[in-house]
Enzyme design. Structure first.
Site, PDB file in Angstrom:
ATOM      1  N   SER A 225      61.613   0.374 -26.837  1.00 33.58           N
ATOM      2  CA  SER A 225      61.197   1.551 -26.978  1.00 33.58           C
ATOM      3  C   SER A 225      61.336   2.077 -27.927  1.00 33.58           C
ATOM      4  CB  SER A 225      63.010   1.773 -25.698  1.00 33.58           C
ATOM      5  OG  SER A 225      62.825   2.851 -26.176  1.00 33.58           O
TER       6      SER A 225
ATOM      7  N   HIS B 187      57.437   0.928 -24.857  1.00 30.17           N
ATOM      8  CA  HIS B 187      58.461   1.460 -23.426  1.00 30.17           C
ATOM      9  C   HIS B 187      58.308   3.186 -23.756  1.00 30.17           C
ATOM     10  CE1 HIS B 187      61.246   1.242 -20.260  1.00 30.17           C
ATOM     11  NE2 HIS B 187      62.287   2.120 -21.632  1.00 30.17           N
TER      12      HIS B 187
ATOM     13  N   MET C  39      63.131  11.951 -21.326  1.00 36.00           N
ATOM     14  CA  MET C  39      64.299  11.916 -20.750  1.00 36.00           C
ATOM     15  C   MET C  39      64.186  14.049 -20.320  1.00 36.00           C
ATOM     16  SD  MET C  39      66.674  10.141 -22.138  1.00 36.00           S
ATOM     17  CE  MET C  39      67.203   8.039 -23.325  1.00 36.00           C
TER      18      MET C  39
ATOM     19  N   HIS D 173      58.577   5.355 -19.019  1.00 35.80           N
ATOM     20  CA  HIS D 173      59.348   5.312 -18.247  1.00 35.80           C
ATOM     21  C   HIS D 173      60.176   7.344 -18.139  1.00 35.80           C
ATOM     22  CE1 HIS D 173      64.676   3.799 -17.986  1.00 35.80           C
ATOM     23  NE2 HIS D 173      63.723   4.479 -16.523  1.00 35.80           N
TER      24      HIS D 173
ATOM     25  N   MET E 296      62.707   9.702 -16.800  1.00 41.29           N
ATOM     26  CA  MET E 296      63.675   9.539 -16.467  1.00 41.29           C
ATOM     27  C   MET E 296      63.892  11.338 -16.255  1.00 41.29           C
ATOM     28  SD  MET E 296      65.709   6.966 -19.189  1.00 41.29           S
ATOM     29  CE  MET E 296      64.430   6.825 -19.987  1.00 41.29           C
TER      30      MET E 296
ATOM     31  N   MET F  81      67.321  -0.891 -14.182  1.00 41.76           N
ATOM     32  CA  MET F  81      68.745  -1.148 -15.732  1.00 41.76           C
ATOM     33  C   MET F  81      69.772  -1.341 -15.557  1.00 41.76           C
ATOM     34  SD  MET F  81      66.991   1.534 -16.436  1.00 41.76           S
ATOM     35  CE  MET F  81      67.328   2.188 -17.916  1.00 41.76           C
TER      36      MET F  81
ATOM     37  N   ASP G  45      65.599  -3.058 -18.650  1.00 38.99           N
ATOM     38  CA  ASP G  45      65.906  -1.931 -19.157  1.00 38.99           C
ATOM     39  C   ASP G  45      67.977  -1.996 -19.744  1.00 38.99           C
ATOM     40  OD1 ASP G  45      66.056   0.210 -20.916  1.00 38.99           O
ATOM     41  OD2 ASP G  45      64.435   1.427 -19.332  1.00 38.99           O
TER      42      ASP G  45
END
Ligand code: DX5
Ligand code: ZN
Length: 243
Positions: free
Chosen positions: A9, A34, A38, A67, A69, A160, A193
């Site tokens: 990430s 990754h 956000m 990913h 979020m 998660m 993760d």
């Protein structure tokens, strides 16, 4: 046992020289990148958007997973597909009945009681219609409530092991039974993760995860080649030797 893959990430990378971060990832043998997206609404932090993926895409052949979020992920699927992400992961908490304590603006972490399958299936279809792999993520406080109907549409599931929003947090062991339970009914990739390092990776692998996301352990390591090797070869034996 499936091959163990490491996904770096970039959230813990130095954003003033992301090309150097990419070089580090490529030289150390990670399997994918990754991208932690956000929005400050789904999680209490803002990171970056598809523009970063777009600029990094031509610089590496490593697969990238986005990913998401973010609230209303369905609004942004095309944008992330166009940017060059290979896998798009949305959060179950965006498609279900939220628990009372987190239902509302600024209330975290988001956790659900149940899933709205129809809405989720339509977004999974959207991801597939733009030619991308579909992933679904569950926060630590949400039950793994996907039915077979959902599971068979997914390429991977993320469990998660921290409440999302930040890198550098401690691994939540509650993730382990969830991973084991899921491994019994899901043949696809299981990504874990949050808080992955040499001590927690063996437990996650033993439970059934086969993709390990790492931000702070990987970018904080003086020897990233070794860090990746350690994660990839993490076994229960190593874990019990340390304890
Ligand atoms: C948390 C992110 C994670 C995070 C992992 O919201 O989804 O991917 O970057 O960071 P570490 O490996 O430091 O726990
Ligand atoms: Zn992540």
């Amino acid at each position: 046992m499936p091959e163990i893959k490491v996904s770096a990430s970039i959230l813990s990378a130095d954003f003033s020289c992301l090309n150097k971060a990419l070089e580090r990832c490529q030289a150390s043998g990670v399997d994918s990148l990754h991208m932690d997206i956000m929005d400050g609404h789904f999680v209490p932090n803002i990171s970056f958007g598809p523009v970063v993926i777009k600029w990094l895409r031509p610089l590496t052949k490593l697969p990238m997973d986005a990913h998401l979020m973010i609230e209303n992920p369905g609004w942004y699927i095309e944008e992330f597909a166009k940017s060059g992400a290979d896998i798009i992961t949305v959060h179950a908490e965006c498609f279900g009945k939220l628990k009372a304590h987190c239902d509302g603006l600024g209330k975290f972490p988001k956790e659900i009681e149940s899933l709205d399958e129809a809405r989720l299936l339509s977004v999974i279809k959207q991801i597939k219609s733009v030619g991308k792999k579909a992933g679904l993520a569950f926060n630590p406080g949400s039950p793994m409530c996907a039915t077979d109907k959902i599971l068979q549409e997914l390429d991977e599931i993320t469990i998660m092991s921290v409440n999302p929003g930040f890198s550098g947090q401690g691994f939540m062991p509650e993730a382990l039974p969830k991973i084991s339970q899921l491994r019994q009914i899901f043949k696809g990739d299981i990504r874990v993760d949050g808080g992955i390092n040499d001590k927690t990776a063996p437990e996650a692998i033993k439970a059934g995860a086969n993709i390990l996301v790492t931000a702070s352990y990987f970018f904080g390591s003086k020897d990233p080649v070794k860090a990746v090797q350690i994660l990839k070869s993490a076994t229960e034996t190593q874990s019990s030797q340390r304890n």
